[in-house]
Design an enzyme around this catalytic site. Structure first.
Site, PDB file in Angstrom:
ATOM      1  N   ASP A  88       0.857  -1.245   0.027  1.00 10.51           N
ATOM      2  CA  ASP A  88       0.077  -0.017   0.030  1.00 10.51           C
ATOM      3  C   ASP A  88       0.795   1.308   0.002  1.00 10.51           C
ATOM      4  O   ASP A  88       2.158   1.306   0.294  1.00 10.51           O
ATOM      5  CB  ASP A  88      -1.118   0.095   1.192  1.00 10.51           C
ATOM      6  CG  ASP A  88      -2.116  -0.824   1.390  1.00 10.51           C
ATOM      7  OD1 ASP A  88      -1.995  -1.925   0.396  1.00 10.51           O
ATOM      8  OD2 ASP A  88      -2.858  -0.865   1.930  1.00 10.51           O
ATOM      9  N   HIS A 138      -6.053   2.809  -4.059  1.00  5.05           N
ATOM     10  CA  HIS A 138      -5.831   3.370  -2.527  1.00  5.05           C
ATOM     11  C   HIS A 138      -6.272   4.741  -2.197  1.00  5.05           C
ATOM     12  O   HIS A 138      -5.675   5.250  -1.462  1.00  5.05           O
ATOM     13  CB  HIS A 138      -4.725   2.789  -2.132  1.00  5.05           C
ATOM     14  CG  HIS A 138      -4.317   2.611  -0.687  1.00  5.05           C
ATOM     15  ND1 HIS A 138      -5.458   2.050   0.222  1.00  5.05           N
ATOM     16  CD2 HIS A 138      -3.326   3.168   0.396  1.00  5.05           C
ATOM     17  CE1 HIS A 138      -4.815   2.184   1.737  1.00  5.05           C
ATOM     18  NE2 HIS A 138      -3.787   2.801   1.602  1.00  5.05           N
ATOM     19  N   HIS A 142      -5.279   9.507   0.377  1.00  4.55           N
ATOM     20  CA  HIS A 142      -5.322   8.720   1.796  1.00  4.55           C
ATOM     21  C   HIS A 142      -5.893   9.080   2.683  1.00  4.55           C
ATOM     22  O   HIS A 142      -5.515   9.412   3.937  1.00  4.55           O
ATOM     23  CB  HIS A 142      -3.813   8.649   2.189  1.00  4.55           C
ATOM     24  CG  HIS A 142      -3.402   7.136   2.944  1.00  4.55           C
ATOM     25  ND1 HIS A 142      -3.552   6.911   4.236  1.00  4.55           N
ATOM     26  CD2 HIS A 142      -3.150   5.911   2.533  1.00  4.55           C
ATOM     27  CE1 HIS A 142      -3.158   5.695   4.753  1.00  4.55           C
ATOM     28  NE2 HIS A 142      -3.174   4.824   3.452  1.00  4.55           N
ATOM     29  N   HIS A 232       3.833  -1.972   3.023  1.00  3.45           N
ATOM     30  CA  HIS A 232       3.796  -0.956   2.280  1.00  3.45           C
ATOM     31  C   HIS A 232       5.011  -0.710   1.445  1.00  3.45           C
ATOM     32  O   HIS A 232       6.300  -1.081   2.031  1.00  3.45           O
ATOM     33  CB  HIS A 232       3.546   0.257   3.395  1.00  3.45           C
ATOM     34  CG  HIS A 232       2.331   0.406   4.293  1.00  3.45           C
ATOM     35  ND1 HIS A 232       2.379  -0.728   5.333  1.00  3.45           N
ATOM     36  CD2 HIS A 232       1.158   0.801   4.048  1.00  3.45           C
ATOM     37  CE1 HIS A 232       0.874  -0.514   5.677  1.00  3.45           C
ATOM     38  NE2 HIS A 232       0.223   0.498   5.018  1.00  3.45           N
TER      39      HIS A 232
HETATM   40 NI    NI Z   1      -2.641   3.293   3.401  1.00  2.95          NI
END
Ligand code: NI
Length: 281
Positions: A88, A138, A142, A232
Site C-alpha cells: 500500500d 488506494h 489517503h 507498504h
Molecule cells: Ni494506506
C-alpha cells in the site's frame, strides 16, 4: 516374395523422400531465394498483447464473479496453497527495490496505489504494471473515507484513477480503504464502480519499522492458505519491508505457499460466500 521385399523397401524410401521434401521447403525458400522468415517482432508483440488482453479479461471476470455474492474480501477461500502479497501507499522511494526483489524471486504482487505518489514515482508504477503486478486503488490522498460522504469518496477514487491513467497504467477494479476506514457510502460508491473492497488477514505492521527478521517470522507464523498479507512500499522509505521481503518469500515458498496476485486468488481460490461485513459497520 521378391515383390513384397521391394514394397518393403519402397515404403520407407517414399517416406524419406517425403520428409526431405518437407524439410527442404523452408530451407529452400521461395523461387526468389529469400531465406524463410520466422514471426516478425511485430507478430510477437501482437501475440504478447493478445495474451495480456486475454489474461486481463479472465481477471476482470473473476472480480465480477466474486462481486455477485460479496462486496469485500479479507482472504481467499483457503482451498489452495496460495497467498497474496500486497503493498500500500506507493509508489514511493522504495518501490523499485521491492520490484527488484519480486523480479529476482519471480513473485507476483498487488499494489494499492495512492495518486499523490505518482508525480514523483510514476516510472516505478509503470514498471510494476509492466512486470505483471496488479495495480489497484488506494485513493488519491489517503483520507479517512469513513469521515467523507459518498461524493467525497467518489472524488478520491476517481482522482486516483485519473492519476494512474495519466501515466498509461491500467488498474483493476479493486479498492483498499486507507486506515481500514469506511462507511455504508463506501460500499455504494464501490458498487456503482463494480469494484471489490480488499482487506487483509495478516498485518506486518511494517509502518512501525519493525526488525526485519521479526517481521518475516511473524508473517510466516500467521500465513495460511488464502492469506492476504499487508505491507507498504510508500509513501516514504520502507527499509524494514525491503529487508524482510526476501526472507518472507523464501519462507512462504518453503511452506509451499505460492504468492499470487489478488485477481489470481479471486480466480483460483475465491472468498467463501456468507462472510459478514468487516467490523466497523
Ligand atoms: Ni494506506
Amino acid at each position: 516374395m521378391k515383390r513384397r521385399r521391394l514394397l518393403f523397401l519402397a515404403v520407407p524410401l517414399a517416406l524419406l523422400v517425403f520428409v526431405i521434401a518437407l524439410i527442404g521447403i523452408p530451407g529452400g525458400g521461395g523461387s526468389d531465394g529469400e531465406p524463410a522468415q520466422g514471426p516478425t517482432e511485430a507478430d510477437l508483440q501482437a501475440e504478447r498483447e493478445r495474451k495480456l488482453a486475454l489474461k486481463r479479461t479472465r481477471e476482470d471476470r473473476a472480480i465480477q464473479r466474486v462481486l455477485r455474492y460479496t462486496t469485500f474480501m479479507r482472504a481467499g477461500g483457503g482451498t489452495k496453497r496460495q497467498v497474496a502479497l500486497t503493498f500500500d501507499d506507493g509508489p514511493g522511494p522504495s518501490t523499485d527495490e521491492i520490484l527488484d526483489i519480486l523480479r529476482r524471486t519471480r513473485t507476483p504482487a498487488t499494489f494499492f496505489v495512492t495518486g499523490v505518489g505518482i508525480p514523483d514515482h510514476g516510472e516505478s508504477l509503470q514498471r510494476a504494471a509492466e512486470e505483471g503486478h496488479t495495480i489497484a486503488n488506494h485513493t488519491q490522498n489517503h483520507p479517512d473515507m469513513g469521515a467523507l460522504d459518498a461524493a467525497g469518496q467518489e472524488l478520491e477514487i476517481a482522482t486516483q484513477e485519473e492519476a494512474v491513467e495519466s501515466v498509461g497504467v491500467d488498474q483493476h477494479n479493486l479498492f483498499r480503504p486507507p486506515y481500514r476506514a469506511f462507511n455504508q457510502a463506501t460500499f455504494e460508491v464501490l458498487a456503482a464502480r463494480n469494484s471489490l473492497m480488499v482487506l487483509w488477514d495478516v498485518d506486518t505492521q511494517d509502518y512501525a519499522s519493525p526488525d526485519p527478521n521479526g517481521m518475516a517470522q511473524q508473517v510466516l507464523s500467521e500465513a495460511k492458505p488464502g492469506s492476504i498479507i499487508l505491507m507498504h512500499d510508500g509513501p516514504g522509505e520502507r527499509s524494514s519491508t525491503v529487508q524482510a521481503l526476501p526472507e518472507m518469500i523464501r519462507g512462504l515458498r518453503r511452506m509451499n505457499l505460492q504468492p499470487v496476485t489478488i485477481p489470481q486468488m479471486l480466480a483460483n481460490d475465491p472468498p467463501a460466500p456468507g462472510e459478514r461485513y468487516p467490523e466497523g459497520l
